[in-house]
Design an enzyme around this catalytic site. Structure first.
Site, PDB file in Angstrom:
ATOM      1  N   CYS A  29      13.932  10.687   6.404  1.00  0.00           N
ATOM      2  CA  CYS A  29      13.816  10.186   7.776  1.00  0.00           C
ATOM      3  C   CYS A  29      15.107  10.362   8.566  1.00  0.00           C
ATOM      4  O   CYS A  29      15.071  10.659   9.753  1.00  0.00           O
ATOM      5  CB  CYS A  29      13.322   8.745   7.809  1.00  0.00           C
ATOM      6  SG  CYS A  29      14.335   7.633   6.837  1.00  0.00           S
TER       7      CYS A  29
ATOM      8  N   GLY B 217       7.000   5.048   8.148  1.00  0.00           N
ATOM      9  CA  GLY B 217       6.044   6.148   8.293  1.00  0.00           C
ATOM     10  C   GLY B 217       6.122   6.721   9.690  1.00  0.00           C
ATOM     11  O   GLY B 217       7.156   6.624  10.366  1.00  0.00           O
ATOM     12  N   SER B 218       5.006   7.259  10.126  1.00  0.00           N
ATOM     13  CA  SER B 218       5.001   7.974  11.403  1.00  0.00           C
ATOM     14  C   SER B 218       4.898   7.028  12.596  1.00  0.00           C
ATOM     15  O   SER B 218       4.397   5.907  12.482  1.00  0.00           O
ATOM     16  CB  SER B 218       3.817   8.945  11.433  1.00  0.00           C
ATOM     17  OG  SER B 218       2.614   8.214  11.434  1.00  0.00           O
TER      18      SER B 218
ATOM     19  N   LYS C 171       0.850  -1.196   0.000  1.00  0.00           N
ATOM     20  CA  LYS C 171       0.000   0.000   0.000  1.00  0.00           C
ATOM     21  C   LYS C 171       0.883   1.244   0.000  1.00  0.00           C
ATOM     22  O   LYS C 171       1.527   1.560   0.993  1.00  0.00           O
ATOM     23  CB  LYS C 171      -0.905   0.041   1.233  1.00  0.00           C
ATOM     24  CG  LYS C 171      -1.989   1.094   1.051  1.00  0.00           C
ATOM     25  CD  LYS C 171      -2.468   1.727   2.331  1.00  0.00           C
ATOM     26  CE  LYS C 171      -1.751   2.985   2.714  1.00  0.00           C
ATOM     27  NZ  LYS C 171      -1.918   4.143   1.820  1.00  0.00           N
TER      28      LYS C 171
ATOM     29  N   THR D 228       1.229   5.910  13.284  1.00  0.00           N
ATOM     30  CA  THR D 228       0.752   4.768  12.495  1.00  0.00           C
ATOM     31  C   THR D 228       1.452   3.489  12.946  1.00  0.00           C
ATOM     32  O   THR D 228       0.827   2.422  13.006  1.00  0.00           O
ATOM     33  CB  THR D 228       0.973   5.023  10.987  1.00  0.00           C
ATOM     34  OG1 THR D 228       0.360   6.257  10.645  1.00  0.00           O
ATOM     35  CG2 THR D 228       0.377   3.920  10.150  1.00  0.00           C
ATOM     36  N   GLY D 229       2.728   3.588  13.287  1.00  0.00           N
ATOM     37  CA  GLY D 229       3.456   2.416  13.791  1.00  0.00           C
ATOM     38  C   GLY D 229       2.758   1.814  15.009  1.00  0.00           C
ATOM     39  O   GLY D 229       2.575   0.594  15.112  1.00  0.00           O
TER      40      GLY D 229
ATOM     41  N   GLU E 104       9.748  15.718  15.560  1.00  0.00           N
ATOM     42  CA  GLU E 104      10.144  15.690  14.157  1.00  0.00           C
ATOM     43  C   GLU E 104       9.279  16.646  13.335  1.00  0.00           C
ATOM     44  O   GLU E 104       8.054  16.579  13.394  1.00  0.00           O
ATOM     45  CB  GLU E 104       9.977  14.263  13.612  1.00  0.00           C
ATOM     46  CG  GLU E 104      10.429  14.131  12.184  1.00  0.00           C
ATOM     47  CD  GLU E 104      10.295  12.706  11.651  1.00  0.00           C
ATOM     48  OE1 GLU E 104       9.265  12.059  11.914  1.00  0.00           O
ATOM     49  OE2 GLU E 104      11.225  12.245  10.974  1.00  0.00           O
TER      50      GLU E 104
END
Ligand code: ADP
Length: 494
Positions: free
Chosen positions: A299, A241-242, A188, A245-246, A398
């Site tokens: 990142c 990702g962020s 995705k 979401t993790g 961040e």
């Protein structure tokens, strides 16, 4: 690279093709689409299929069937290698086309996108293709009446979720080792940066990756991503990702089949400059590039600059001069050095970080504003915020934008303490001529990578992964393969 070829490619219309499931494009269950805006000019660019849980299920089932019948998972590694090498060649042959397509939805400037996206994807497929028929299982040192074999078994169906900043590079870091190891994949992409990865799926089929082995479902994280991570038929999740979401992926795993989740999350990496750096002019130049390239949407960006107090003023002035000298502009103009911020939402969040930092007492040395507004695109001036304190929002969190937080330090001990004073642990840098200090800093900074007398540039041969709330597991290098295998023991009585 030639500007006229880029201009021809950028003028091409992008036709919506839907999800790539079981070797073909599909509009999806509902046929719904969402409009993707180009960060270059803020104009509508492409319609992308808005996936549903039904589409995710179709892709996962295609991946499962392909895995179980062995069309790829039981193909001899040397044959899988040939297919993946062909895919690498196809990507390389169409590198400019793929890079321009990706820039149109993600905004990275073309010189960087060509190398770090298209060519890097080709190199990644080639690297894991070449590795896969050179990895052996083990024979255990048992007694003579038994044979203990340790096999590398592919895990099955891999769910991969990737972000918008380097979709192709990061996507390839997941897809290439997963496929090389014999797994099936459902990918995705980020809803706003799917185009180049859809192209890779198409090229993979052309190279001979069998139907169902690589599937791409586009759409929202909260719908497509959630359904993928909740699926009982996905064996592992790999994610970049962020942190937010993790965390959700870990919850989805707990609520479904306890699938392993490998997470590459954010960072707030400290780039530490001592007064004995071998070349302070070079350090300033590379430090500026280490945060401002790709508008800071990297990142491992060196987003905190820690400078020893006796060189602080001069060094900050030099970094600010470099910040001002960058040519920010149309990412498809070969003369631009920095392209667009990915979206208006990101740009607004960046500006908000700057105003909060000023409210907390940081001093804006340069930048801090949206620029080139007349283009309709999302551009921000490279920004240097000095005198940022350890407790400030800008020190701790961040930005994922072109905003550098600068903080002075007195000595080595304080530098290490400040470097480790956030929840993150992705990357870091140290500039010093003192070899012993360099090694002490590498040992003392709690991150997955520490650069010494440079910043960035670590190639495929070394792993990338975080500690702390920057995540777990590794992309790149042979170590990345470990997560795509289960170790399987055969204990054989002789
Ligand atoms: P970023 O801040 O880099 O956009 P996100 O974590 O929001 O980071 O997005 C990274 C990827 O995760 C994207 O593909 C996004 O669609 C996906 N994503 C976002 N929310 C979820 C979710 N709840 N479940 C699964 N995937 C998600």
């Amino acid at each position: 690279m030639d500007q006229s070829a880029i201009d021809t490619l950028r003028a091409q219309e992008i036709t919506p093709r839907g999800h790539f499931i079981n070797g073909a494009f599909h509009a999806g269950e509902t046929g719904a689409q969402h409009q993707v805006l180009s960060p270059i000019d803020g104009q509508p660019l492409a319609l992308i299929a808005e996936g549903s849980p039904v589409d995710v299920n179709a892709a996962v089932q295609a991946a499962r069937v392909a895995f179980e019948d062995g069309r790829w998972s039981r193909m001899a590694p040397a044959r899988r290698k040939k297919v993946l090498l062909k895919l690498a060649d196809l990507i390389e042959a169409r590198a400019l086309e793929i890079a321009v397509l990706g820039v149109r939805d993600n905004g990275t400037e073309i010189n960087m996108a060509y190398k770090a996206e298209a060519l890097s994807a080709a190199a990644t497929f080639r690297y894991y293709a070449e590795a896969i028929d050179k990895i052996y299982g083990q024979v255990a040192p048992t007694g003579h009446d038994v044979l203990g074999l340790v096999h590398h078994a592919p895990v099955g169906v891999v769910g991969a979720i990737v972000p918008w900043n380097f979709p192709l590079m990061i996507g390839s870091w997941k897809i290439a080792p997963a496929l090389a190891a014999g797994n099936s994949v459902v990918l995705k992409p980020a809803e706003s940066a799917s185009l180049s990865l859809l192209k890779i799926a198409e090229l993979a089929a052309e190279a001979g990756v069998p139907d169902g082995v690589l599937n791409v479902v586009t759409g929202r994280g909260s719908v497509v991503g959630e359904a993928l991570a909740l699926s009982m038929d996905v064996d592992i999740m790999v994610f970049t990702g962020s942190g937010a979401t993790g965390r959700q992926l870990l919850e989805y795993s707990a609520r479904s089949n306890l699938k392993r989740c490998y997470l590459e999350l954010g960072g707030k990496s400290a780039n530490i400059v001592f007064n004995d750096a071998p070349d302070l002019a070079e350090a300033a130049k590379v430090s500026a590039a280490g945060i401002f390239r790709n508008s800071g949407q990297v990142c491992v960006a060196g987003s905190r600059l820690l400078v020893q107090e006796d060189i602080y003023e001069d060094f900050v002035a030099e970094v600010s001069r470099h910040a001002e000298a960058f040519r920010v502009g149309d990412p498809l103009d070969l003369n631009s050095q920095i392209g667009a911020v990915h979206s208006l939402t990101e740009l607004e969040a960046n500006l908000d970080f700057v105003s909060k930092a000023e409210a907390e007492g940081a001093e804006r040395r340069t930048g801090g504003d949206r620029i080139l507004t007349e283009t309709g695109g999302y551009y921000m001036a490279p920004t240097v915020m000095a005198d940022v304190k350890e407790t400030d929002n800008l020190f701790q969190n961040e930005v994922f934008g072109p905003v550098l937080a600068v903080t002075p330090f007195k000595n080595e001990g304080e530098a290490i303490r400040l470097a480790n004073a956030t929840v993150y642990g992705l990357a870091g840098g140290v500039w010093t001529s003192n070899l012993s200090r360099a090694h002490r800093m590498v040992a003392g900074i709690k991150t997955g990578v520490v650069h010494v007398n440079t910043y960035g540039g670590a190639d495929l041969t070394v792993p990338l992964g975080g500690v702390g709330q920057s995540g777990n597991g590794h992309d790149k290098s042979l170590h990345a393969l470990e997560k795509y295998f289960d170790l399987k023991t055969a204990w054989i009585k002789l």
